[in-house]
Write a protein that holds these residues in place. Structure first.
Motif, PDB file in Angstrom:
ATOM      1  N   ASP A  29      78.437 -44.835 -10.973  1.00  0.00           N
ATOM      2  CA  ASP A  29      79.635 -45.142 -10.199  1.00  0.00           C
ATOM      3  C   ASP A  29      79.732 -46.661  -9.997  1.00  0.00           C
ATOM      4  N   PRO A  30      80.781 -47.293 -10.490  1.00  0.00           N
ATOM      5  CA  PRO A  30      80.911 -48.755 -10.339  1.00  0.00           C
ATOM      6  C   PRO A  30      80.871 -49.229  -8.885  1.00  0.00           C
ATOM      7  N   GLN A  31      81.398 -48.419  -7.964  1.00  0.00           N
ATOM      8  CA  GLN A  31      81.391 -48.815  -6.552  1.00  0.00           C
ATOM      9  C   GLN A  31      79.971 -48.786  -5.985  1.00  0.00           C
ATOM     10  N   ASP A  32      79.181 -47.794  -6.401  1.00  0.00           N
ATOM     11  CA  ASP A  32      77.778 -47.751  -5.987  1.00  0.00           C
ATOM     12  C   ASP A  32      77.048 -49.000  -6.459  1.00  0.00           C
ATOM     13  N   ILE A  33      77.204 -49.305  -7.741  1.00  0.00           N
ATOM     14  CA  ILE A  33      76.486 -50.443  -8.322  1.00  0.00           C
ATOM     15  C   ILE A  33      76.993 -51.757  -7.717  1.00  0.00           C
ATOM     16  N   MET A  34      78.307 -51.818  -7.431  1.00  0.00           N
ATOM     17  CA  MET A  34      78.874 -53.002  -6.779  1.00  0.00           C
ATOM     18  C   MET A  34      78.241 -53.226  -5.401  1.00  0.00           C
ATOM     19  N   SER A  35      78.016 -52.136  -4.673  1.00  0.00           N
ATOM     20  CA  SER A  35      77.428 -52.263  -3.337  1.00  0.00           C
ATOM     21  C   SER A  35      75.986 -52.770  -3.422  1.00  0.00           C
ATOM     22  N   MET A  36      75.244 -52.323  -4.442  1.00  0.00           N
ATOM     23  CA  MET A  36      73.878 -52.824  -4.634  1.00  0.00           C
ATOM     24  C   MET A  36      73.897 -54.310  -4.967  1.00  0.00           C
ATOM     25  N   ARG A  37      74.889 -54.680  -5.772  1.00  0.00           N
ATOM     26  CA  ARG A  37      75.030 -56.084  -6.139  1.00  0.00           C
ATOM     27  C   ARG A  37      75.254 -56.961  -4.903  1.00  0.00           C
ATOM     28  N   CYS A  38      76.025 -56.461  -3.962  1.00  0.00           N
ATOM     29  CA  CYS A  38      76.249 -57.200  -2.712  1.00  0.00           C
ATOM     30  C   CYS A  38      74.952 -57.335  -1.927  1.00  0.00           C
ATOM     31  N   GLN A  39      74.122 -56.274  -1.947  1.00  0.00           N
ATOM     32  CA  GLN A  39      72.861 -56.350  -1.216  1.00  0.00           C
ATOM     33  C   GLN A  39      71.864 -57.270  -1.906  1.00  0.00           C
ATOM     34  N   VAL A  40      72.027 -57.501  -3.199  1.00  0.00           N
ATOM     35  CA  VAL A  40      71.229 -58.510  -3.887  1.00  0.00           C
ATOM     36  C   VAL A  40      71.457 -59.881  -3.245  1.00  0.00           C
ATOM     37  N   LEU A  41      72.719 -60.192  -2.950  1.00  0.00           N
ATOM     38  CA  LEU A  41      73.046 -61.489  -2.350  1.00  0.00           C
ATOM     39  C   LEU A  41      72.608 -61.588  -0.896  1.00  0.00           C
ATOM     40  N   TYR A  42      72.785 -60.510  -0.167  1.00  0.00           N
ATOM     41  CA  TYR A  42      72.456 -60.534   1.264  1.00  0.00           C
ATOM     42  C   TYR A  42      72.003 -59.139   1.676  1.00  0.00           C
ATOM     43  N   PRO A  43      70.735 -58.971   2.038  1.00  0.00           N
ATOM     44  CA  PRO A  43      70.163 -57.630   2.232  1.00  0.00           C
ATOM     45  C   PRO A  43      70.767 -56.815   3.367  1.00  0.00           C
ATOM     46  N   TYR A  44      71.537 -57.453   4.255  1.00  0.00           N
ATOM     47  CA  TYR A  44      72.134 -56.699   5.357  1.00  0.00           C
ATOM     48  C   TYR A  44      73.455 -56.041   4.950  1.00  0.00           C
ATOM     49  N   MET A  45      73.968 -56.363   3.759  1.00  0.00           N
ATOM     50  CA  MET A  45      75.190 -55.723   3.287  1.00  0.00           C
ATOM     51  C   MET A  45      74.943 -54.231   3.083  1.00  0.00           C
ATOM     52  N   ASN A  46      75.972 -53.437   3.291  1.00  0.00           N
ATOM     53  CA  ASN A  46      75.836 -51.983   3.245  1.00  0.00           C
ATOM     54  C   ASN A  46      75.914 -51.474   1.807  1.00  0.00           C
ATOM     55  N   ASN A  90      69.612 -61.169 -10.817  1.00  0.00           N
ATOM     56  CA  ASN A  90      69.952 -59.788 -10.478  1.00  0.00           C
ATOM     57  C   ASN A  90      71.420 -59.629 -10.097  1.00  0.00           C
ATOM     58  N   PHE A  91      72.021 -60.665  -9.530  1.00  0.00           N
ATOM     59  CA  PHE A  91      73.448 -60.604  -9.235  1.00  0.00           C
ATOM     60  C   PHE A  91      74.243 -60.388 -10.521  1.00  0.00           C
ATOM     61  N   VAL A  92      73.897 -61.129 -11.561  1.00  0.00           N
ATOM     62  CA  VAL A  92      74.578 -60.963 -12.842  1.00  0.00           C
ATOM     63  C   VAL A  92      74.208 -59.631 -13.489  1.00  0.00           C
ATOM     64  N   ALA A  93      72.917 -59.265 -13.421  1.00  0.00           N
ATOM     65  CA  ALA A  93      72.455 -58.023 -14.055  1.00  0.00           C
ATOM     66  C   ALA A  93      73.146 -56.796 -13.473  1.00  0.00           C
ATOM     67  N   PHE A  94      73.227 -56.711 -12.148  1.00  0.00           N
ATOM     68  CA  PHE A  94      73.900 -55.560 -11.532  1.00  0.00           C
ATOM     69  C   PHE A  94      75.399 -55.584 -11.822  1.00  0.00           C
ATOM     70  N   GLY A  95      75.940 -56.767 -12.069  1.00  0.00           N
ATOM     71  CA  GLY A  95      77.352 -56.858 -12.445  1.00  0.00           C
ATOM     72  C   GLY A  95      77.620 -56.305 -13.837  1.00  0.00           C
ATOM     73  N   LYS A  96      76.604 -56.288 -14.694  1.00  0.00           N
ATOM     74  CA  LYS A  96      76.735 -55.777 -16.063  1.00  0.00           C
ATOM     75  C   LYS A  96      76.259 -54.328 -16.201  1.00  0.00           C
ATOM     76  N   ALA A  97      75.431 -53.853 -15.267  1.00  0.00           N
ATOM     77  CA  ALA A  97      74.805 -52.537 -15.404  1.00  0.00           C
ATOM     78  C   ALA A  97      75.827 -51.402 -15.352  1.00  0.00           C
ATOM     79  N   LYS A  98      75.631 -50.423 -16.216  1.00  0.00           N
ATOM     80  CA  LYS A  98      76.478 -49.233 -16.236  1.00  0.00           C
ATOM     81  C   LYS A  98      75.793 -48.033 -15.586  1.00  0.00           C
ATOM     82  N   LYS A  99      74.474 -48.043 -15.550  1.00  0.00           N
ATOM     83  CA  LYS A  99      73.748 -46.942 -14.916  1.00  0.00           C
ATOM     84  C   LYS A  99      72.500 -47.498 -14.230  1.00  0.00           C
ATOM     85  N   VAL A 100      72.312 -47.119 -12.970  1.00  0.00           N
ATOM     86  CA  VAL A 100      71.165 -47.564 -12.174  1.00  0.00           C
ATOM     87  C   VAL A 100      70.471 -46.338 -11.586  1.00  0.00           C
ATOM     88  N   SER A 101      69.156 -46.349 -11.628  1.00  0.00           N
ATOM     89  CA  SER A 101      68.358 -45.250 -11.080  1.00  0.00           C
ATOM     90  C   SER A 101      67.405 -45.793 -10.026  1.00  0.00           C
TER      91      SER A 101
END
Length: 383
Positions: free
Chosen positions: A169-186, A233-244
């Motif tokens: 889900d792109p929204q799931d991966i996008m949210s992880m990407r935000c937490q890469v930048l700042y760990p308090y992001m949801n 990791n900010f760039v990597a999560f921006g490119k990832a299609k599947k995360v486990s």
């Protein structure tokens, strides 16, 4: 593991890359934990990148390389951890890549469990958990001794979520990407929330599919002197299609000496601005590529990162006890910084509910351009 290894017969499953610079006191412990892996030794390789060590670490690398067929050494001129990891990536032949810091150590299943997950799910990135430890012994020590010490000292479990998941889900991966930048992001995935304030920026609690890294030309930025792993990791999560994610603690992150982490950094704000430029250019590039304005959540994560870095620079630079300026000069320097972008923009545009309570106060003081309040907050927090 047997069934997976049988299917992956004659395949080099994982390349472990270690950037090494003057870590003689704990390098052997790390390497012994790698040699103790439950994954068969002919299924993984170890690439030791000696980044111009001067304390004998280079000799330890050579000793292990001569003794074990799956350990290789690259000796290079000092260029920093990013340069060393990139050098390792050029030589890596494994299906997946693991990045390990040589002053840390691994559980025996560090390779087995994430690789089984990666093989099953074909994920671009597999996340797992770590534990932060503060060993008292500052000497080399053997692996068992340090394990015992860690049990008797402060530890922090760096667990990302309650349950494991696989998501495309792109929204799931996008949210992880935000937490890469700042760990308090949801962050969230498959209906499960990530724990807030648990860092996701490090490369050592992840396994990366090498073809994914190569296809997207994902490398560490050698121009950045701080937070290059976060930017990677900010760039990597921006490119990832599947995360486990597998909720298993496999990595032991060691904090050997807090005084080094908190030492005076006269140019920390300059290095931070290089990071901000990198991130902003990446966000703008992605917006141009897809023809839309970047996700608001990513922009908010960027502002939060700016404010967190501002707070860190207060401790390491402006109000550090080793800063030769007097108090008046320090406050004036902070005031000038608050008047500059991206700090000025971040203070104005950040949604306060995206920040932990300490940074909420910093953000409010920044909006007010009150360097005296900033000074008092720093004094209360850091003494």
């Amino acid at each position: 593991m047997g069934a997976v290894m049988k299917e992956a017969d004659n395949k080099l499953c994982v390349s472990i890359i270690l950037p090494i610079y003057n870590v003689k006191r704990c390098l052997s412990r790390c390497l012994e934990s790698i040699l103790a892996q439950t994954m068969p030794s002919d299924r993984f390789e170890v690439i030791l990148v000696d980044d111009g060590s001067t304390d004998g670490s280079d000799s330890i690398c050579d000793e292990y390389s001569n003794a074990y067929e799956n350990i290789n050494v690259i000796h290079k001129k000092n260029g920093g951890a990013a340069s060393a990891r990139n050098a390792g990536l050029l030589e890596a032949k494994g299906e997946y890549i693991a990045f390990v810091d040589p002053d840390d150590y691994l559980d025996a299943d560090y390779l087995k469990i994430p690789y089984e997950e990666a093989y099953k799910t074909e994920a671009d990135i597999v996340i797992f958990d770590a534990i932060k430890e503060y060993p008292k012994d500052k000497g080399a020590g053997d692996r068992n001794k340090n394990k015992a010490v860690a049990k008797n000292n402060t530890t922090q479990l760096l667990r990302h979520s309650e349950k494991g998941f696989v998501t495309s889900d792109p929204q799931d991966i996008m949210s992880m990407r935000c937490q890469v930048l700042y760990p308090y992001m949801n962050a969230h995935a498959c209906g499960e929330d990530f724990f807030r304030n648990i860092p996701l920026a490090a490369p050592w609690d992840k396994l990366y599919r090498k073809s994914f890294l190569d296809e997207n030309d994902l490398r560490f930025s050698e121009e950045l002197k701080v937070l290059d792993d976060m930017c990677f990791n900010f760039v990597a999560f921006g490119k990832a299609k599947k995360v486990s994610y597998v909720p298993v603690t496999l990595y032991h992150y060691q904090i050997w000496d807090n005084s080094i982490t908190n030492s005076y950094k006269a140019d920390r704000d300059v290095k931070d601005k290089e990071v901000f430029d990198f991130l902003l250019n990446q966000i703008r590039k992605e917006s141009d590529e897809v023809g839309i304005v970047s996700e608001k959540s990513v922009t908010q994560a960027y502002y939060a990162r700016v404010i967190k870095s501002f707070a860190i620079s207060l401790r390491l630079c402006f109000f550090n006890n080793n800063n030769p300026m007097d108090i008046k000069q320090k406050k004036q320097a902070v005031r000038r910084l608050m008047d500059e972008n991206p700090y000025k923009l971040a203070f104005r545009e950040i949604r306060l509910n995206n920040l932990e309570w300490k940074l909420k106060i910093v953000a409010i003081a920044g909006r007010m351009k009150d360097e005296r309040l900033i000074y008092l907050l720093n004094k209360l927090q850091n003494g």
